[in-house]
Design an enzyme around this catalytic site. Structure first.
Site: not given
Ligand code: MV4
Length: 480
Positions: A115, A199, A234, A291
């Protein structure tokens, strides 16, 4: 390219082979001892055993797979999703052995797998990012200063993490030190890399991702968005394209941002750029998945392209056969992941044999399936049986077709997420488009499904009783 080995199993192996066959390319399946009689093995022109059931002795054994590919004179390897698909060392080893890896170069996989490296790469491309830092942090005092600047709640993320692994929400300053310590030790043991960063926590986001495709001649196209906010822990359960809430202007803005992310790492092939969208509809770059994704079919249905065919074309060094202005969204597509999991017992894997397994068919229905009646579901792998995908001219039409398709999808022997899917598609929040990543947590409980099942059983009983009484009357009349 005369022969492709598909380094995967289940529905995605079959999905890739279908396109290879269409293009006149021979296919090789790989299988573990648990998959000897699996549909993907029967579907291929050739099949080769690669090891014992546990993934690390079979589908994750890159050296063995490459060895067999060489022996069988394979020209290219398609990794599917999961398993070795985002393993940069595997992509590199494939290329070194003189075989084409159908995917990006190992350098791009490696960069986007971190990341922090990804943030670094896109820095100069004017991509909106969540407020935060783009450096690993271990000093608690520094972290406190940064948190004070961006404001609580904040999110600690592992650089090597993905799919939510190694994330921690911190609501107040007094919790920061302990949470940071935990995040670092978790990331170290899970990924062998303890780098974490901070973040601003976006509290009720939607997950919107953009499909991109890049060739080796400098062309990068976007194939619009997929909305993937309906997930639990997730794990995505329902996806759709297009999103019910994006304006054409924002769609273009996000599409262009996604192509810039792809350019920042010299991308090749199919990729997905993930964005978070907050309640005010600001969007932020999250990460890039290097992917072909599980949910790619909804994009295929609304754009009319075969993404696997494009993957193969660009892997052969060809120019993408269309321009951005040729791409238009037509209609609406929905996808439900059908897992052998029991929605009534907190989605525990439901092991067993598919005594009955009958797929829905008809206009607007596509099922990408990896199983057949009589099969036992191996316990070693992801329990996804199939993806039920529907297409309509409008979202409403796609929804109607979906509900009918769920009802005519018959599975006996194991529990599945089909009834859960019905719950989602019938829910007012989903229907109105007003939902976020907390949908399942906010609205779902097993009791709702149980109650629904009981109501339906009651209605069925009443109908049966009515019919019985009617039959009695006829019988009396005819025997009198
Ligand atoms: C976040 C967020 C809120 N704020 N970043 C979850 C997996 C990863 N790809 C990043 N994720 C998140 N990042 C910030 N700054 C909330 C999530 C997140 C989430 C994101 C996409 C789809 C489902 C989710 C479920 C919980 C948290």
């Amino acid at each position: 390219m005369k022969k492709i080995l598909v380094a995967n199993r289940g529905e995605i192996a079959i999905r890739v082979m279908k396109t290879a066959k269409k293009m006149g390319i021979k296919t090789v399946a790989v299988y573990s001892s648990a998959d000897r009689n699996a549909p993907h093995v029967k579907f291929a022109d050739e099949a080769v055993w690669i090891g014992e059931p546990p993934s690390n002795q079979s589908y994750l054994n890159g050296a063995k797979i490459i060895e067999e590919a060489k022996r069988l004179n394979v020209d290219a390897i398609h990794p599917g999703y999961g398993f070795l698909s985002e393993n940069a060392d595997f992509a590199e080893a494939v290329a070194k052995s003189g075989i084409i890896f159908i995917g990006p170069q190992s350098k791009a996989i490696r960069m986007m797998g971190s990341k922090l490296a990804a943030k670094e790469a896109v820095k100069h491309y004017d991509i909106p990012m969540v407020p935060g830092i783009d450096q690993a942090i271990s000093d608690v005092e520094k972290a406190k200063a940064i948190a004070a600047e961006i404001g609580f709640p904040i999110l600690i993320k592992a650089s090597a993490g993905g799919g939510g692994k190694g994330m921690r929400i911190v609501e107040r300053e007094k919790d920061l030190a302990s949470q940071m310590e935990r995040a670092i030790s978790e990331a170290t043991s899970a990924f062998g890399d303890g780098s974490v960063f901070i973040e601003k926590y976006v509290s009720s986001p939607r997950h919107i991702e953009i499909q991109i495709m890049a060739d080796s001649h400098g062309n990068v196209l976007y194939f619009f968005e997929r909305e993937c906010s309906i997930q639990r822990r997730h794990q995505k359960v329902v996806e759709e394209a297009p999103s019910a809430i994006l304006s054409p202007e924002q769609r273009e803005e996000m599409g262009i941002a996604a192509t810039k992310v792809a350019r920042s790492c010299d991308y090749l092939g199919a990729g997905t750029v993930e964005f978070l969208m907050d309640a005010e509809r600001n969007f932020y770059f999250l990460e890039m998945n290097t992917r072909l994704q599980v949910e790619h079919p909804v994009t295929e249905l609304i754009t009319g392209v075969d993404l696997v065919e494009l993957q193969i074309m660009v892997a052969r060094g060809e120019v993408l056969p269309m321009k951005q202005e040729d791409l238009k969204i037509q209609g609406h597509a929905l996808e439900l992941r059908v897992y052998a999991e029991d929605p009534l017992t907190n989605f525990l894997p439901s092991v067993g044999t598919l005594h009955t397994y009958s797929l829905p068919t008809g206009p607007g229905i596509r099922v990408d399936n990896g199983f057949e009646e009589g099969m036992e579901i191996p316990i070693y792998y992801d329990p996804m049986l199939a993806k039920l995908i529907t297409y309509g001219k409008t979202r409403e039409e796609a929804l109607q077709i979906m509900i009918k398709a769920i009802d005519s999808y018959v599975v006996e022997g194991v529990q599945t997420t089909l009834p859960f899917g019905r719950f989602v598609f019938e829910h007012e929040a989903f229907r109105s488009g007003d939902f976020d990543t907390h949908f399942v947590k906010n609205y779902y409980s097993p009791e709702i499904l149980k109650q629904k099942a009981e109501e339906e059983a009651e209605i069925a009983a009443l109908i049966a009783l009515k019919q019985y009484l009617a039959d009695q009357k006829i019988l009396r009349i005819s025997t009198n």
